[in-house]
Every structure is written in structure tokens, then in C-alpha cells.
Design a protein around this motif. Structure first.
Motif, PDB file in Angstrom:
ATOM      1  N   GLN A   1      42.584  54.397  52.156  1.00  0.00           N
ATOM      2  CA  GLN A   1      43.151  53.758  50.974  1.00  0.00           C
ATOM      3  C   GLN A   1      42.863  52.258  50.967  1.00  0.00           C
ATOM      4  N   VAL A   2      42.517  51.731  49.800  1.00  0.00           N
ATOM      5  CA  VAL A   2      42.393  50.286  49.596  1.00  0.00           C
ATOM      6  C   VAL A   2      42.940  49.961  48.214  1.00  0.00           C
ATOM      7  N   ALA A   3      43.328  48.715  48.004  1.00  0.00           N
ATOM      8  CA  ALA A   3      43.776  48.299  46.680  1.00  0.00           C
ATOM      9  C   ALA A   3      42.585  48.206  45.740  1.00  0.00           C
ATOM     10  N   GLY A   4      42.806  48.566  44.481  1.00  0.00           N
ATOM     11  CA  GLY A   4      41.759  48.485  43.490  1.00  0.00           C
ATOM     12  C   GLY A   4      41.585  47.079  42.946  1.00  0.00           C
ATOM     13  N   PRO A   5      40.533  46.833  42.183  1.00  0.00           N
ATOM     14  CA  PRO A   5      40.212  45.463  41.741  1.00  0.00           C
ATOM     15  C   PRO A   5      41.235  44.855  40.791  1.00  0.00           C
ATOM     16  N   LEU A   6      41.871  45.662  39.935  1.00  0.00           N
ATOM     17  CA  LEU A   6      42.829  45.110  38.988  1.00  0.00           C
ATOM     18  C   LEU A   6      44.107  44.667  39.702  1.00  0.00           C
ATOM     19  N   THR A   7      44.560  45.482  40.638  1.00  0.00           N
ATOM     20  CA  THR A   7      45.751  45.127  41.414  1.00  0.00           C
ATOM     21  C   THR A   7      45.478  43.921  42.308  1.00  0.00           C
ATOM     22  N   LEU A   8      44.278  43.847  42.888  1.00  0.00           N
ATOM     23  CA  LEU A   8      43.927  42.673  43.687  1.00  0.00           C
ATOM     24  C   LEU A   8      43.912  41.410  42.830  1.00  0.00           C
ATOM     25  N   ALA A   9      43.338  41.513  41.625  1.00  0.00           N
ATOM     26  CA  ALA A   9      43.263  40.345  40.746  1.00  0.00           C
ATOM     27  C   ALA A   9      44.647  39.855  40.339  1.00  0.00           C
ATOM     28  N   ALA A  10      45.600  40.791  40.272  1.00  0.00           N
ATOM     29  CA  ALA A  10      46.978  40.413  39.938  1.00  0.00           C
ATOM     30  C   ALA A  10      47.765  39.973  41.159  1.00  0.00           C
ATOM     31  N   GLY A  11      47.214  40.177  42.361  1.00  0.00           N
ATOM     32  CA  GLY A  11      47.964  39.893  43.580  1.00  0.00           C
ATOM     33  C   GLY A  11      47.422  38.765  44.422  1.00  0.00           C
ATOM     34  N   ILE A  12      46.252  38.213  44.064  1.00  0.00           N
ATOM     35  CA  ILE A  12      45.660  37.105  44.807  1.00  0.00           C
ATOM     36  C   ILE A  12      45.563  35.893  43.878  1.00  0.00           C
ATOM     37  N   ASP A  13      45.953  34.743  44.391  1.00  0.00           N
ATOM     38  CA  ASP A  13      45.925  33.506  43.601  1.00  0.00           C
ATOM     39  C   ASP A  13      44.609  32.770  43.786  1.00  0.00           C
ATOM     40  N   LEU A  14      44.238  32.022  42.773  1.00  0.00           N
ATOM     41  CA  LEU A  14      43.147  31.061  42.888  1.00  0.00           C
ATOM     42  C   LEU A  14      43.625  29.877  43.740  1.00  0.00           C
ATOM     43  N   PRO A  15      42.720  29.075  44.284  1.00  0.00           N
ATOM     44  CA  PRO A  15      43.146  27.933  45.105  1.00  0.00           C
ATOM     45  C   PRO A  15      44.055  26.959  44.357  1.00  0.00           C
ATOM     46  N   THR A  16      43.904  26.898  43.030  1.00  0.00           N
ATOM     47  CA  THR A  16      44.703  25.965  42.223  1.00  0.00           C
ATOM     48  C   THR A  16      46.044  26.531  41.794  1.00  0.00           C
ATOM     49  N   GLY A  17      46.315  27.788  42.107  1.00  0.00           N
ATOM     50  CA  GLY A  17      47.640  28.331  41.818  1.00  0.00           C
ATOM     51  C   GLY A  17      47.702  29.573  40.970  1.00  0.00           C
ATOM     52  N   PRO A  18      47.033  29.632  39.799  1.00  0.00           N
ATOM     53  CA  PRO A  18      47.147  30.845  38.980  1.00  0.00           C
ATOM     54  C   PRO A  18      46.536  32.047  39.687  1.00  0.00           C
ATOM     55  N   ARG A  19      46.922  33.207  39.250  1.00  0.00           N
ATOM     56  CA  ARG A  19      46.337  34.422  39.822  1.00  0.00           C
ATOM     57  C   ARG A  19      44.889  34.573  39.353  1.00  0.00           C
ATOM     58  N   MET A  20      44.109  35.259  40.139  1.00  0.00           N
ATOM     59  CA  MET A  20      42.711  35.461  39.796  1.00  0.00           C
ATOM     60  C   MET A  20      42.567  36.139  38.442  1.00  0.00           C
ATOM     61  N   LEU A  21      43.563  36.876  38.061  1.00  0.00           N
ATOM     62  CA  LEU A  21      43.573  37.583  36.792  1.00  0.00           C
ATOM     63  C   LEU A  21      43.321  36.647  35.607  1.00  0.00           C
ATOM     64  N   ARG A  22      43.667  35.390  35.765  1.00  0.00           N
ATOM     65  CA  ARG A  22      43.535  34.441  34.657  1.00  0.00           C
ATOM     66  C   ARG A  22      42.083  34.131  34.309  1.00  0.00           C
ATOM     67  N   ASP A  23      41.200  34.259  35.300  1.00  0.00           N
ATOM     68  CA  ASP A  23      39.809  33.830  35.161  1.00  0.00           C
ATOM     69  C   ASP A  23      38.888  35.045  35.217  1.00  0.00           C
ATOM     70  N   ALA A  24      38.256  35.362  34.087  1.00  0.00           N
ATOM     71  CA  ALA A  24      37.392  36.548  34.031  1.00  0.00           C
ATOM     72  C   ALA A  24      36.245  36.440  35.025  1.00  0.00           C
ATOM     73  N   GLY A  25      35.709  35.247  35.209  1.00  0.00           N
ATOM     74  CA  GLY A  25      34.635  35.072  36.180  1.00  0.00           C
ATOM     75  C   GLY A  25      35.103  35.314  37.595  1.00  0.00           C
ATOM     76  N   ALA A  26      36.308  34.857  37.905  1.00  0.00           N
ATOM     77  CA  ALA A  26      36.867  35.096  39.235  1.00  0.00           C
ATOM     78  C   ALA A  26      37.098  36.587  39.473  1.00  0.00           C
ATOM     79  N   VAL A  27      37.521  37.301  38.434  1.00  0.00           N
ATOM     80  CA  VAL A  27      37.731  38.740  38.569  1.00  0.00           C
ATOM     81  C   VAL A  27      36.398  39.446  38.843  1.00  0.00           C
TER      82      VAL A  27
END
Length: 334
Positions: A111-137
């Protein structure tokens, strides 16, 4: 539907992933003993950071280091102590799997976490979640896809006689699609991710695995059509959260396998323990409501707990796995 070969034996049961406790050797023994038809690699989040869903999967990311900050995972400039701990825990778990499942020739689930859950669970270095940035996702998805490819290959190398089944855990997927993921302040939410890029993210990881994939989501409103479009072989659901039968019936009729979550993840009353009869009845009743023949259930359905068992006491967790196994055998005999 044409005859289909499922990536598990008929009458199988398995666990979702997590178990209580901190002893990986004992957890792997329990899984192999209670779930011989479809064992899995246990997850023990009680061990702390790095053993949690996000940290454990972040250990697989390629060229995308993470670290803990204010009890959350965020993208880091370079690998550090937190990432080393997560990788060490996973390596220890894989070593136990290799030792205890030596010679295993059936299907083994990881089992591993999927990409959407990871994007909602990991922050960018500046604070917002990766989900905010389509390129980061997109970058995260590519890193995860490569990490998953290497992880599946490693498990195949360790268990050369086994067939690997990959479970992508996506508990946040409905919230990501509906725009319900809260921002850091808690006063707003992130914009919803459109179906097309969400499907592409999931498909990219599914294809990289080069193995059958089950998408697990123990939340309401699981987007079954998206799961199918991404190329998954199966979906894992909490049966108590299935509100509409028609979409599920259509997905099953189109060839999607079902990991049927039929045992509560924690006791519903003090001292309560699940029974195989009640579990088999719950799965069989749903299948009958969908209108499919029982002979097809034995092939297409795997009996599981409703979600991970990390919040249960050890006795209940083991009883839940036993009930799933025996319920699957009951269903195979009817």
C-alpha cells in the motif's frame, strides 16, 4: 462480461493496511497467518512520524525530499533526519516481509498513498499545500510514479514467486475533487481539482506500477468512473458508506474488482468482536442487491475491514482479520 482473471485467488480476504502496535515482526506474522490467500505488508502508524500514511509514501518519492515542520510534512531543500527515519522504517518492514514470506507464491499486497492524497497532505516550502500549485502536483505525481515503479520492482525481487497487488490509498480524493480541502487558516478551501487532471495523475501512477492496482477510499462519494478511467483493476470501499447502488453496479459490471470493507475498523460496542457470519451476510446482501450471481462474487470480491485497523485494540484487529478470512470462505461455499 467476458471471463476475467483477477489478481487474487477466489474466496480471498485481506487487510486494508494499518494495524495497532509497534512490532512489525509480530504484525507480519499475524497477517501471514490470518490472511494466507492475500496477505499484505502491514503498516504501524503508532511508531510515529515516518510510519504514517503520508510520511511512509514520501519515503518512496524520487528527487523530492520532505521534512517535518509543525507536525506536517513539507517539501525540503535536501534529505534530512525525518526522511531517513521514514526510509529506515520502510526498509525494516520490507526486510521482515522478505524473511517471513520467503517462498510465497500467491498474491501479496502493498500500500502507498495516491497522488491526490499526497498533494493534499504535503506542504510547499512556503506553506500552502502542494494541491494549490498544479505544476507542483505534476512534479509530485512524476516523483511518486517513479518511486512506485521502483518499490514494486523491489518487492518483486524480494518475493520472486509472488504476484504484487498495489493499493493506492486515496482517502482525500473526494474532498480534493469537491474543493473541500481546508487551507492553512481553516477559513477557506482549495479550489477543486478537475476530473481530467485528477484522472491523469492517478493513471500515471497506475501505469508506472506495471502491476494490478486497487484504489482504496474509505470516504463517501468515491468517484468510481474516475477510478476505472485511471486503469485500476479494483476499488476498495467501506460498504457502510455506499449510498447509491447503481454506480457501483455499473462499475462492477464493467469489470472493476471490489475489495468490500465489511468489518468496522473499531468495535461498535465495548468488547464487541466481529463474526464471520455477520460479515458474510453483509457482503452477500449487498451483492444480491446489485443483482449479480453469487458465483461471480467469489471471483470478483475480496473481503476486507472497512478501513485500517490502527485505532483498534490488538485483539479486535486480529479478530477482524479472522472474520474477513472466514467470511470469504463462507461465501465461497454458498
Amino acid at each position: 462480461m467476458e471471463t476475467q482473471a483477477w489478481p487474487w485467488p477466489a474466496g480471498a480476504a485481506t487487510g486494508v493496511g494499518s494495524l495497532p502496535g509497534v512490532d512489525i515482526a509480530e504484525a507480519q506474522r499475524i497477517v501471514l497467518g490470518e490472511l494466507p490467500a492475500l496477505p499484505h505488508l502491514p503498516e504501524l502508524p503508532a511508531r510515529g512520524p515516518g510510519a504514517d500514511l503520508i510520511g511512509r509514501t514520501a519515503a518512496l518519492l524520487v528527487d523530492l525530499p520532505v521534512e517535518l515542520y509543525a507536525a506536517r510534512w513539507r517539501v525540503a531543500a535536501r534529505p534530512g533526519r525525518d526522511l531517513r527515519r521514514a526510509r529506515d522504517l520502510l526498509e525494516r518492514d520490507l526486510d521482515q516481509m522478505t524473511e517471513q514470506a520467503e517462498g510465497f507464491t500467491g498474491t501479496f499486497k502493498i500500500q502507498v498513498a495516491g497522488p491526490l492524497t499526497l498533494a493534499a497532505g504535503i506542504d510547499l516550502p512556503t506553506g500552502p499545500r502542494m494541491l494549490r500549485d498544479a505544476g507542483a502536483v505534476r512534479d509530485l505525481t512524476g516523483s511518486l510514479a517513479e518511486g512506485v515503479r521502483l518499490h514494486v520492482a523491489d518487492v518483486r525481487r524480494r518475493l520472486p514467486g509472488a504476484t504484487v497487488l498495489l493499493q493506492l490509498d486515496e482517502p482525500s480524493m473526494p474532498a480534493v475533487l469537491a474543493g473541500r480541502v481546508p487551507t492553512e487558516s481553516g477559513f477557506g478551501t482549495y479550489r477543486p481539482v478537475e476530473t481530467a487532471p485528477a484522472t491523469e495523475s492517478l493513471r500515471r501512477v497506475v501505469e508506472a506500477a506495471a502491476a494490478p492496482v486497487a484504489v482504496h477510499c474509505c470516504a463517501p462519494d468515491v468517484p468510481l468512473e474516475l477510478v476505472r478511467a485511471a486503469g485500476a483493476a479494483a476499488v476498495a470501499l467501506d460498504l457502510t458508506l455506499v449510498r447509491r447502488l447503481d454506480p457501483l453496479g455499473e462499475a462492477i459490471d464493467a469489470g472493476l474488482g471490489l475489495l468490500a470493507g465489511a468489518v468496522p475498523a473499531t468495535p461498535t460496542a465495548p468488547g464487541q468482536r466481529p463474526t464471520s457470519a455477520s460479515v458474510a451476510e453483509r457482503v452477500g446482501r449487498l451483492w444480491d442487491q446489485l443483482g449479480f450471481p453469487r458465483a461471480r462474487l467469489v471471483e470478483q470480491v475480496v473481503v476486507t475491514p472497512a478501513c485500517g485497523l490502527a485505532g483498534a485494540d490488538p485483539e479486535y484487529a486480529r479478530a477482524a482479520l479472522t472474520a474477513c478470512r472466514d467470511a470469504a470462505r463462507r461465501l465461497a461455499e454458498t
